[in-house]
Design an enzyme around this catalytic site. Structure first.
Site, short mmCIF file in Angstrom:
data_model
loop_
_atom_site.label_atom_id
_atom_site.label_comp_id
_atom_site.label_asym_id
_atom_site.label_seq_id
_atom_site.Cartn_x
_atom_site.Cartn_y
_atom_site.Cartn_z
N ASP A 98 0.91 -1.26 -0.03
CA ASP A 98 -0.03 -0.11 0.07
C ASP A 98 0.91 1.13 -0.04
O ASP A 98 1.59 1.31 0.91
CB ASP A 98 -0.85 -0.02 1.18
N ARG A 102 0.65 15.35 13.56
CA ARG A 102 1.03 14.78 12.21
C ARG A 102 1.38 15.87 11.12
O ARG A 102 0.21 16.86 10.97
CB ARG A 102 0.09 13.69 11.67
C1 PLP Z 1 -5.55 6.96 3.44
C2 PLP Z 1 -5.48 5.61 3.39
C3 PLP Z 1 -6.53 4.70 3.16
C4 PLP Z 1 -8.08 5.41 2.66
O1 PLP Z 1 -8.92 4.64 1.88
P1 PLP Z 1 -9.94 5.09 0.89
O2 PLP Z 1 -10.82 4.04 0.56
O3 PLP Z 1 -9.36 6.03 -0.12
O4 PLP Z 1 -10.85 5.99 1.82
C5 PLP Z 1 -6.43 3.26 2.99
N1 PLP Z 1 -5.24 2.86 3.35
C6 PLP Z 1 -4.20 3.38 3.71
C7 PLP Z 1 -2.75 2.88 4.10
C8 PLP Z 1 -4.50 5.07 3.98
O5 PLP Z 1 -3.35 5.67 4.05
#
Ligand code: PLP
Length: 398
Positions: A185, A357
């Protein structure tokens, strides 16, 4: 390519008197995005109506812009597609991974991961059956927890709270040694630091565009599928736009070519127009140059705050290799302190239970901003200016 960050700063519409240290959560507006979106709305949607899908190339936007995002994360051409939200893309990568490694039932992640990724894994495991399991360990224990039971390792490279960065190449190599797939991710990596998904051997990568990549609130997510898997990975969310021939309207699903199959439904055309304007800026810079400037900014901020605010405890690694593009400090009254800072034009955010942050993006933040922000933080801390009831009422979004 440019390293003239005074010039890139001029391309953003930043409100007067604000030092915006939250581009890691919602990137600011590129000036050109307003006109670009207006053009999509009035000239394309307004005048072309349904013919815009062909005439304005709306249908190609997810892969065309996907390639431009791909350059920033070291992806091969044709390996990234845009759409949906990050949570959805996590689901897709995870479901495909389980299917590709059918003898194994464990997804391994760490307790620093963003909750949505963990929730999605929990929900998918519940759907698949009782033998499926999400296993979470402390971030520093991931390497040791990789064993022959793990189907897929799902890791967020940069911790959303602390800005601590995992070693992507080392973890990926170890995962492959034990026969596990990897999902990276890149929510806090894409546009934050150089990423090499291809060279690092990632199987899947996902991320969002509304953070460092400035596509605006609700902007689409991206997914990368390594070319070696692109014709193997089968999407669990098998929507019509991931079909080989959406307009044949077949009754049975056949996956489309390569990463295109990871598309689900109708793309968010207006939001993609905003992303396109932002990528016009990103196209002009090298991530390696952004990284040099980002580390200088975060070092300067850490030094400035630590020199004047002994009650704030640094939560971000000092080691450059282990740091993303944000700096976090801990304080029990973090929420109120952040509200006091925002009231004085220093915009960061708060993450429970105690994290203040601050994100740094050289495209629009410079050393002078850092010094000004550090001075305002010093003033707020020295005078306990945060200790007021109006700063302590929690809003819905923190
Ligand atoms: C910001 C973030 C999300 C947000 O997910 P959305 O489906 O776009 O709301 C998910 N995972 C991580 C690691 C993030 O930083």
């Amino acid at each position: 390519m440019t390293t003239d960050f005074a010039a890139t700063r001029a391309l953003f519409d930043l409100p007067e008197g604000v030092i915006y240290l939250d581009g890691n959560s919602l990137g600011p507006l590129p000036r050109a995005a307003a006109a670009r979106v207006a053009r999509t709305v009035t000239e394309e949607w307004g005048q072309m109506l349904i013919t815009g899908w062909n005439k304005a190339g709306w249908m190609e936007l997810p892969s065309r812009l996907g390639n431009r995002v791909g350059r920033l994360i070291g992806a091969e051409p044709g390996a990234v597609v845009l759409g949906d939200t990050l949570s959805i893309k996590v689901y897709q990568a995870l479901a495909s991974s389980f299917e590709m490694n059918p003898a194994r039932k464990v997804v391994l992640s760490d307790r620093g991961n963003f909750p949505s990724d963990l929730y999605i894994a929990q929900g998918l495991c519940r759907t698949l059956g009782p033998e499926y399991q999400l296993k979470t360990v402390a971030p520093e224990e991931v390497l040791g927890a990789l064993d022959e039971t793990v189907a897929v390792m799902m890791i967020t490279e940069v911790d959303y709270r602390t800005g601590r960065r995992h070693d992507m190449a080392a973890l990926t190599a170890r995962a492959h040694e034990v026969g596990a797939l990897t999902i990276w991710d890149l929510a806090h990596s894409a546009g934050a630091l150089p990423v090499e998904v291809a060279r690092g051997g990632a199987d899947f990568a996902v991320g969002c565009t509304y953070k460092y990549l400035n596509s605006g609130p609700g902007g689409p997510a991206f997914i990368y599928v390594a070319p070696r898997h692109a014709e193997v990975a089968r999407p669990a969310l098998s929507g019509w736009l991931g079909h080989e021939a959406p307009f044949a309207f077949d009754l049975d699903y056949r996956p489309g070519a390569g990463v295109e199959r990871m598309r689900v439904g109708t793309p968010p055309v207006i939001q993609l127009a905003a992303l396109e304007a932002s990528l016009d800026i990103w196209d002009q810079v090298e991530m390696a140059d952004i990284r040099v400037a980002s580390l200088a900014l975060t070092d300067r901020f850490i030094a400035g705050v630590e020199a004047t605010c002994p009650s704030l405890t640094l939560a971000t690694p000092r080691d450059h290799a282990a740091r993303g593009s944000q700096v976090s400090f801990r304080h029990a009254e973090g929420y109120a302190i952040m509200q006091a800072l925002i009231a004085r034009g220093v915009v960061g955010d708060f993450r429970a239970p105690d994290i203040l942050r601050f994100g740094f993006t050289p495209l629009f933040i410079n050393g002078e901003d850092v010094d000004k922000a550090a001075a305002i933080i010093a003033e707020v801390m020295a005078g306990d200016l945060w200790d007021r009831p109006e700063y302590k009422t929690r809003a819905r979004v923190t």
